[in-house]
Design an enzyme around this catalytic site. Structure first.
Site, PDB file in Angstrom:
ATOM      1  N   LYS A  80      26.298  47.750  38.256  1.00 41.17           N
ATOM      2  CA  LYS A  80      27.323  47.004  37.510  1.00 41.17           C
ATOM      3  C   LYS A  80      26.682  45.797  36.838  1.00 41.17           C
ATOM      4  O   LYS A  80      25.906  45.069  37.467  1.00 41.17           O
ATOM      5  CB  LYS A  80      28.446  46.583  38.462  1.00 41.17           C
ATOM      6  CG  LYS A  80      29.663  45.974  37.761  1.00 41.17           C
ATOM      7  CD  LYS A  80      30.779  45.688  38.778  1.00 41.17           C
ATOM      8  CE  LYS A  80      32.018  45.111  38.097  1.00 41.17           C
ATOM      9  NZ  LYS A  80      33.080  44.790  39.074  1.00 41.17           N
ATOM     10  N   SER A 155      37.629  46.493  37.829  1.00 41.39           N
ATOM     11  CA  SER A 155      36.766  46.169  36.713  1.00 41.39           C
ATOM     12  C   SER A 155      35.509  47.043  36.648  1.00 41.39           C
ATOM     13  O   SER A 155      34.882  47.150  35.609  1.00 41.39           O
ATOM     14  CB  SER A 155      36.335  44.704  36.785  1.00 41.39           C
ATOM     15  OG  SER A 155      35.598  44.470  37.979  1.00 41.39           O
ATOM     16  N   SER A 179      38.178  46.009  42.629  1.00 42.90           N
ATOM     17  CA  SER A 179      37.367  46.604  41.555  1.00 42.90           C
ATOM     18  C   SER A 179      36.326  47.633  41.973  1.00 42.90           C
ATOM     19  O   SER A 179      35.718  48.256  41.105  1.00 42.90           O
ATOM     20  CB  SER A 179      36.685  45.512  40.751  1.00 42.90           C
ATOM     21  OG  SER A 179      37.632  44.871  39.954  1.00 42.90           O
TER      22      SER A 179
END
Ligand code: GLN
Length: 497
Positions: A80, A155, A179
């Protein structure tokens, strides 16, 4: 070679260790897959082909020397874009950090490299991890591999989509309000939010420091455990890192068992707003656990209804303070610096241009909630609610070993559907937020497809702080139960890209 991309991380690591395939071949197979499908999915913001091939070659060289290889040596991973990577772009999905190449690795990045994990690139995300759909990325949305017109959650939608589309067997996410777990649920994958403090936050660009937690994303419970073990453990560079042994998550994942276990069904996570297909699959999961020998108990957590409003005061408050560092002076974007303007004007022009609408909304909300005169009414009150939620968990874990619920109230929604309705978007994290507020551990794993839309549904398992191993023991038993019912992993039913 096409089969390589469908191996689990555990299978990949043993194929490399046994010399059936080289780490370079595995990395190349995944880079080819990215090349072939990521134009449709948009899981990656940056692909580091050279770095990945060099890391893979280092693993092959180590093997040739006869060095002992770790359990994930040579396994590719999608990271990420909120963790710093030395010399490799780190944007947090924001224009504010476009082009920034950090001078240092996050502790998590360093641990992955030390474990011989091959980092393929950085994944798309809602800007500064604020969102539930990945639509708040400044670089465009990510598509859900099950249906690319729908969101993969957020997210960390890029990380979940990368593994669901076989672009990587492993990924890293961060979970501030859901997330990791919410995208796992929406893409039919496994995601774990470790106990707060279990995985170092050093080099994780801060959103809400008292809630942020990095963790593993994978296609199987065992793979998640192997990754969890590689990244967890005390870090003197993070003052909230827990200085205690990491629970034995890998052993737990290898010994799935729920016989005699007391499993609490959270009564509050049902009813209005929940999609019928989600509730039906959750009811099946409860039945499966009963068949596997668990004792099912209904549990009430009366304060969970206040978790969402408390979160949307605490997280923006911390964000408004954390994001003050993007001042146009230290790193990233600088707008309007023509020699005549004051530092304040440049700062204001830069923040206007560099932040998207959701980030600005949170900065304004947080600044308001923290302002003198309102502090007690908003931020202070939210902190009291946080304590009540922690007490609900304490009472629940006095009666049961783990709690379960659906991970999300609905399956993946169409891109654009909730983009202009922040309240509807916030509801996606209804079931995940309490664990962030209390700091305990939670997992999402697939429990089937909803009848009405054929999309994946997630089962959430919640364990007390520092009992992360329970998630894996229960998760592995549930996963094995489903595998024998379905005959194949759920992701095999996803349409070809
Ligand atoms: N969707 C939640 C939010 O927008 C949680 C995000 C997260 O966990 N990073 O804040």
């Amino acid at each position: 070679m096409t089969e390589t991309i469908r191996w689990t991380a555990a299978e990949t690591a043993s194929a490399i260790a046994d010399g059936k395939v080289t780490a370079v071949e595995v990395a190349q197979a995944h880079l080819d897959r990215i090349e072939a499908v990521d134009a449709k999915v948009h899981a990656f913001l940056h692909v580091d082909a050279d770095g990945a091939l060099a890391a893979a070659k280092a693993v092959d060289d180590a093997r040739a020397r006869g060095d002992e290889l770790g359990p994930l040596a040579g396994v590719p991973l999608a990271l990420k874009d909120v963790f710093t990577t030395k010399g490799v772009p780190t944007t947090c999905g924001s224009k504010m950090l476009e082009g920034w190449r950090p001078p240092y690795d996050a502790t998590l990045t360093r641990r992955l490299k030390d474990a011989g994990v091959v980092i393929l690139g950085k994944t798309n995300m809602d800007e500064f991890a604020m969102g539930s759909s990945t639509e708040n990325s400044a670089y465009g949305p990510t598509g859900n591999p099950w249906d690319t017109t729908r969101v993969p959650g957020g997210s960390g939608g890029g990380s979940a989509a990368a593994i669901a589309s076989f672009q990587a067997p492993l990924a890293i996410g961060t979970d501030t309000g859901g997330s990791i777990r919410q995208p796992a649920a929406l893409t039919g994958t496994v995601g774990v939010k470790p106990t707060y403090g279990g995985v170092s936050r050093y080099g994780l660009v801060a959103f809400s420091s008292s809630l942020d937690q990095g963790g593993p994303c994978a296609r199987t419970v065992l793979d998640a455990a192997l990754l969890h073990e590689a990244i967890a453990g005390h870090d003197p560079l993070d003052s909230t890192s827990i200085d205690a042994p990491v629970p034995n998550v890998v052993e737990a994942a290898r010994n799935g068992d729920v016989r005699g276990l007391r499993v609490g069904v959270v009564k509050e996570f049902a009813g209005e707003g929940y999609q019928p297909g989600v509730l039906a699959r959750f009811a099946d999961a409860v039945e499966l656990l009963r068949e596997l020998g668990a004792e099912i108990v209904e549990i009430s957590c009366p304060n969970f209804g206040y978790a969402m409003p408390a979160y949307y005061l605490i997280a923006p408050s911390e964000a408004s303070s954390n994001l003050a560092r993007f001042d146009a002076m230290r790193y990233g974007l600088r707008v309007g610096d023509d020699g005549d303007r004051s530092a304040e004007e440049v700062m204001s022009l830069t923040r206007e241009a560099g932040f998207g609408a959701e980030v600005k909304r949170r900065i304004m909300l947080g600044t308001y909630a923290l302002s003198s005169g309102y502090y007690d009414a908003y931020y202070g009150q939210a902190q009291k609610v946080r304590t009540l939620i922690t007490r609900d968990f304490e009472a629940a874990f006095g009666q049961v070993d783990v709690l379960i619920s659906p991970t999300t109230p609905t399956t993946a929604f169409p891109i654009g559907e909730r983009a202009d309705d922040p309240m509807a978007m916030y509801l996606a994290d209804l079931c995940t937020i309490p664990s962030n507020l209390a700091g305990n551990a939670a997992m999402s794993l697939p429990c089937g497809l909803a009848d009405e839309d054929g999309l994946p549904v997630g089962l959430q398992i919640i364990a007390p702080a520092m009992a992360d191993d329970r998630l894996y023991r229960v998760g592995a038993a549930v996963e094995a139960g489903y595998l024998s019912r379905w005959g194949a992993p759920l992701l095999d039913r996803a349409p070809a890209l």
